[in-house]
Design a protein around this motif. Structure first.
Motif, PDB file in Angstrom:
ATOM      1  N   THR A   1     130.421  38.301  35.408  1.00 50.23           N
ATOM      2  CA  THR A   1     129.160  37.567  35.543  1.00 50.23           C
ATOM      3  C   THR A   1     129.090  36.880  36.891  1.00 50.23           C
ATOM      4  OG1 THR A   1     128.956  37.190  33.156  1.00 50.23           O
ATOM      5  CG2 THR A   1     127.776  35.663  34.608  1.00 50.23           C
ATOM      6  N   LEU A   2     130.192  36.251  37.276  1.00 49.16           N
ATOM      7  CA  LEU A   2     130.237  35.562  38.570  1.00 49.16           C
ATOM      8  C   LEU A   2     130.033  36.556  39.706  1.00 49.16           C
ATOM      9  CD1 LEU A   2     132.702  32.760  39.561  1.00 49.16           C
ATOM     10  CD2 LEU A   2     132.215  34.609  41.146  1.00 49.16           C
ATOM     11  N   LEU A   3     130.685  37.711  39.621  1.00 45.37           N
ATOM     12  CA  LEU A   3     130.554  38.722  40.671  1.00 45.37           C
ATOM     13  C   LEU A   3     129.106  39.223  40.760  1.00 45.37           C
ATOM     14  CD1 LEU A   3     133.019  39.640  42.355  1.00 45.37           C
ATOM     15  CD2 LEU A   3     132.819  41.848  41.233  1.00 45.37           C
ATOM     16  N   ASN A   4     128.468  39.415  39.603  1.00 44.61           N
ATOM     17  CA  ASN A   4     127.070  39.859  39.593  1.00 44.61           C
ATOM     18  C   ASN A   4     126.150  38.833  40.250  1.00 44.61           C
ATOM     19  OD1 ASN A   4     127.655  42.281  38.292  1.00 44.61           O
ATOM     20  ND2 ASN A   4     127.251  41.461  36.252  1.00 44.61           N
ATOM     21  N   LEU A   5     126.459  37.560  40.060  1.00 44.37           N
ATOM     22  CA  LEU A   5     125.662  36.512  40.691  1.00 44.37           C
ATOM     23  C   LEU A   5     125.824  36.549  42.206  1.00 44.37           C
ATOM     24  CD1 LEU A   5     126.319  33.470  38.301  1.00 44.37           C
ATOM     25  CD2 LEU A   5     124.354  35.010  38.310  1.00 44.37           C
TER      26      LEU A   5
ATOM     27  N   GLY B   1     123.928  39.290  43.781  1.00 46.15           N
ATOM     28  CA  GLY B   1     122.480  39.198  43.694  1.00 46.15           C
ATOM     29  C   GLY B   1     121.889  40.039  42.589  1.00 46.15           C
ATOM     30  N   LEU B   2     122.751  40.540  41.683  1.00 44.82           N
ATOM     31  CA  LEU B   2     122.263  41.342  40.561  1.00 44.82           C
ATOM     32  C   LEU B   2     121.711  40.467  39.444  1.00 44.82           C
ATOM     33  CD1 LEU B   2     125.192  43.932  40.408  1.00 44.82           C
ATOM     34  CD2 LEU B   2     122.968  44.168  41.552  1.00 44.82           C
ATOM     35  N   ASP B   3     121.984  39.169  39.509  1.00 43.31           N
ATOM     36  CA  ASP B   3     121.466  38.196  38.556  1.00 43.31           C
ATOM     37  C   ASP B   3     121.385  36.862  39.276  1.00 43.31           C
ATOM     38  OD1 ASP B   3     120.533  37.074  36.246  1.00 43.31           O
ATOM     39  OD2 ASP B   3     122.285  37.544  35.008  1.00 43.31           O
ATOM     40  N   GLN B   4     120.722  35.913  38.671  1.00 45.03           N
ATOM     41  CA  GLN B   4     120.540  34.606  39.291  1.00 45.03           C
ATOM     42  C   GLN B   4     121.242  33.524  38.479  1.00 45.03           C
ATOM     43  OE1 GLN B   4     118.975  34.152  42.285  1.00 45.03           O
ATOM     44  NE2 GLN B   4     118.935  36.405  42.271  1.00 45.03           N
ATOM     45  N   PRO B   5     121.854  32.521  39.135  1.00 43.31           N
ATOM     46  CA  PRO B   5     122.490  31.436  38.388  1.00 43.31           C
ATOM     47  C   PRO B   5     121.459  30.579  37.673  1.00 43.31           C
ATOM     48  CG  PRO B   5     122.489  30.950  40.743  1.00 43.31           C
ATOM     49  CD  PRO B   5     121.987  32.359  40.591  1.00 43.31           C
ATOM     50  N   SER B   6     121.873  29.995  36.551  1.00 46.23           N
ATOM     51  CA  SER B   6     120.989  29.076  35.833  1.00 46.23           C
ATOM     52  C   SER B   6     120.919  27.727  36.533  1.00 46.23           C
ATOM     53  CB  SER B   6     121.506  28.889  34.393  1.00 46.23           C
ATOM     54  OG  SER B   6     121.605  30.136  33.740  1.00 46.23           O
TER      55      SER B   6
ATOM     56  N   PRO C   1     125.973  41.862  50.056  1.00 51.10           N
ATOM     57  CA  PRO C   1     127.363  42.198  49.783  1.00 51.10           C
ATOM     58  C   PRO C   1     127.476  43.619  49.233  1.00 51.10           C
ATOM     59  CG  PRO C   1     126.735  40.129  48.733  1.00 51.10           C
ATOM     60  CD  PRO C   1     125.478  40.777  49.194  1.00 51.10           C
ATOM     61  N   ALA C   2     128.604  44.244  49.472  1.00 56.58           N
ATOM     62  CA  ALA C   2     128.861  45.581  48.942  1.00 56.58           C
ATOM     63  C   ALA C   2     129.701  45.457  47.685  1.00 56.58           C
ATOM     64  CB  ALA C   2     129.580  46.429  49.980  1.00 56.58           C
ATOM     65  N   VAL C   3     129.434  46.319  46.699  1.00 51.37           N
ATOM     66  CA  VAL C   3     130.085  46.200  45.394  1.00 51.37           C
ATOM     67  C   VAL C   3     130.789  47.501  45.038  1.00 51.37           C
ATOM     68  CG1 VAL C   3     129.792  45.568  42.973  1.00 51.37           C
ATOM     69  CG2 VAL C   3     128.203  44.668  44.689  1.00 51.37           C
ATOM     70  N   VAL C   4     132.027  47.380  44.517  1.00 51.78           N
ATOM     71  CA  VAL C   4     132.745  48.518  43.940  1.00 51.78           C
ATOM     72  C   VAL C   4     133.022  48.180  42.485  1.00 51.78           C
ATOM     73  CG1 VAL C   4     134.786  49.994  44.024  1.00 51.78           C
ATOM     74  CG2 VAL C   4     133.812  49.085  46.148  1.00 51.78           C
ATOM     75  N   PHE C   5     132.530  49.015  41.569  1.00 50.36           N
ATOM     76  CA  PHE C   5     132.700  48.773  40.146  1.00 50.36           C
ATOM     77  C   PHE C   5     133.889  49.572  39.607  1.00 50.36           C
ATOM     78  CE2 PHE C   5     128.129  48.113  40.951  1.00 50.36           C
ATOM     79  CZ  PHE C   5     127.993  46.827  40.457  1.00 50.36           C
ATOM     80  N   GLN C   6     134.175  49.390  38.324  1.00 52.83           N
ATOM     81  CA  GLN C   6     135.273  50.113  37.686  1.00 52.83           C
ATOM     82  C   GLN C   6     135.027  51.618  37.722  1.00 52.83           C
ATOM     83  OE1 GLN C   6     136.589  48.429  33.976  1.00 52.83           O
ATOM     84  NE2 GLN C   6     137.442  50.344  33.249  1.00 52.83           N
ATOM     85  N   GLU C   7     133.786  52.038  37.527  1.00 54.09           N
ATOM     86  CA  GLU C   7     133.403  53.432  37.664  1.00 54.09           C
ATOM     87  C   GLU C   7     132.855  53.662  39.067  1.00 54.09           C
ATOM     88  OE1 GLU C   7     133.945  55.794  35.493  1.00 54.09           O
ATOM     89  OE2 GLU C   7     134.761  54.410  33.992  1.00 54.09           O
ATOM     90  N   ALA C   8     133.222  54.792  39.654  1.00 56.38           N
ATOM     91  CA  ALA C   8     132.811  55.055  41.035  1.00 56.38           C
ATOM     92  C   ALA C   8     131.297  55.159  41.178  1.00 56.38           C
ATOM     93  CB  ALA C   8     133.466  56.336  41.534  1.00 56.38           C
ATOM     94  N   ALA C   9     130.606  55.675  40.146  1.00 56.25           N
ATOM     95  CA  ALA C   9     129.141  55.761  40.131  1.00 56.25           C
ATOM     96  C   ALA C   9     128.589  56.479  41.355  1.00 56.25           C
ATOM     97  CB  ALA C   9     128.532  54.360  40.008  1.00 56.25           C
ATOM     98  N   LEU C  10     129.217  57.598  41.714  1.00 56.15           N
ATOM     99  CA  LEU C  10     128.726  58.403  42.825  1.00 56.15           C
ATOM    100  C   LEU C  10     127.555  59.270  42.365  1.00 56.15           C
ATOM    101  CD1 LEU C  10     132.160  59.577  44.276  1.00 56.15           C
ATOM    102  CD2 LEU C  10     130.788  57.598  44.985  1.00 56.15           C
ATOM    103  N   MET C  11     126.698  59.639  43.307  1.00 59.82           N
ATOM    104  CA  MET C  11     125.610  60.554  43.002  1.00 59.82           C
ATOM    105  C   MET C  11     126.207  61.954  42.840  1.00 59.82           C
ATOM    106  SD  MET C  11     123.120  58.495  42.966  1.00 59.82           S
ATOM    107  CE  MET C  11     122.556  56.930  43.640  1.00 59.82           C
ATOM    108  N   PRO C  12     126.153  62.546  41.639  1.00 62.25           N
ATOM    109  CA  PRO C  12     126.877  63.796  41.404  1.00 62.25           C
ATOM    110  C   PRO C  12     126.346  64.989  42.183  1.00 62.25           C
ATOM    111  CG  PRO C  12     125.515  63.244  39.507  1.00 62.25           C
ATOM    112  CD  PRO C  12     125.488  62.060  40.420  1.00 62.25           C
ATOM    113  N   TRP C  13     125.100  64.938  42.611  1.00 60.46           N
ATOM    114  CA  TRP C  13     124.503  66.061  43.337  1.00 60.46           C
ATOM    115  C   TRP C  13     124.739  65.969  44.849  1.00 60.46           C
ATOM    116  CZ3 TRP C  13     121.904  62.213  40.783  1.00 60.46           C
ATOM    117  CH2 TRP C  13     121.189  61.317  41.569  1.00 60.46           C
TER     118      TRP C  13
END
Length: 261
Positions: free
Chosen positions: A60-64, A67-72, A83-95
């Protein structure tokens, strides 16, 4: 082939600063407070590991910060606009090929075709995938896909006409789904890339040994709602085994206190 990333040399402000950040999901009786008054600063070029039990609000903190979410409540200040983000899944465009995946954020940033191809090739060399640019994600191993994701994230820190802005890399348990050997290799590769680029890194993990191996500083969050309860500095100059035992003891105390509440 070489590539230039934004470096921290001329930067004096923090890469990211969180001031009394809170996050609440839902309203009324269904409200869940994920974060409660988090204060955290990542200095330019610093590698900080954010550690805590599952559900403590790390992601949650990382998402804030991303900029993927806003703090209350509270405030987040960045010295980079994206900022650049790397998630647990690579989420590459398969094509898309590996090279075209890395080029994508450069294209969105407005780089011309020749320049983005050169930069993408350099970034693939940086993550030791110089010969894999023409391969598509299904042709790559899990570890190789994460290397491409790292190169793509580094590409996202580039700005047209500027190579001197502080860059920030956010990593959300990027190696958790990999086997132990691949994870060990990629941890070493990440350290090499970090040292060669000067990028600020905020790395989320629940693995104490991973945090001790990678971080200059380890920050421990309490169980939900997440608060900073302790941090360890100069981690890489400490006795790794002893420090891991100390942090593990504190993490167990945090978990047991939450379970007893």
């Amino acid at each position: 082939m070489t590539t230039t990333l934004p470096g921290p040399a001329a930067v004096t402000s923090a890469a990211v600063h969180l001031d009394r950040v809170q996050k609440v999901f839902g309203t009324g009786g269904n409200a869940v407070q994920a974060l409660d008054g988090v204060d955290l600063t990542v200095a330019p070029g610093e590698f900080v590991c954010l550690l805590g039990a599952s559900g403590c609000g790390k992601s949650t903190l990382l998402n804030l910060v991303a900029g993927l979410d806003q703090p209350s409540a509270g405030r987040i200040t960045l010295s980079t606009s994206r900022p650049a983000v790397v998630f647990q899944e690579a989420a590459l465009m398969p094509w898309l090929t590996a090279a075209r995946n890395v080029e994508l954020p450069l294209r969105l940033a407005g780089f011309g075709r020749a320049e983005r191809r050169e930069k993408a090739a350099g970034l693939l060399e940086l993550v030791r995938l110089g010969g894999a640019g023409s391969k598509r994600p299904h042709e790559l191993s899990g570890g190789m896909r994460q290397r491409v994701a790292l190169a793509r994230a580094l590409a996202a820190t580039h700005r047209v006409g500027s190579d001197d802005q502080q860059s920030l890399l956010l990593m959300d348990e990027p190696f958790a789904a990999l086997d132990a050997i691949t994870r060990d290799v990629l941890q070493g590769e990440l350290m090499r890339v970090w040292r060669s680029t000067g990028t600020s890194v905020l790395f989320v993990t629940h693995d104490v040994r991973e945090a001790v191996r990678l971080g200059q500083r380890v920050v421990l969050l309490s169980s939900r709602p997440g608060r900073v309860v302790r941090e360890w500095r100069d981690v890489q100059s400490s006795d790794a085994e002893q420090l891991a035992e100390e942090i593990t003891a504190d993490l167990r105390e945090v978990i047991s206190t939450h379970a007893a509440a």
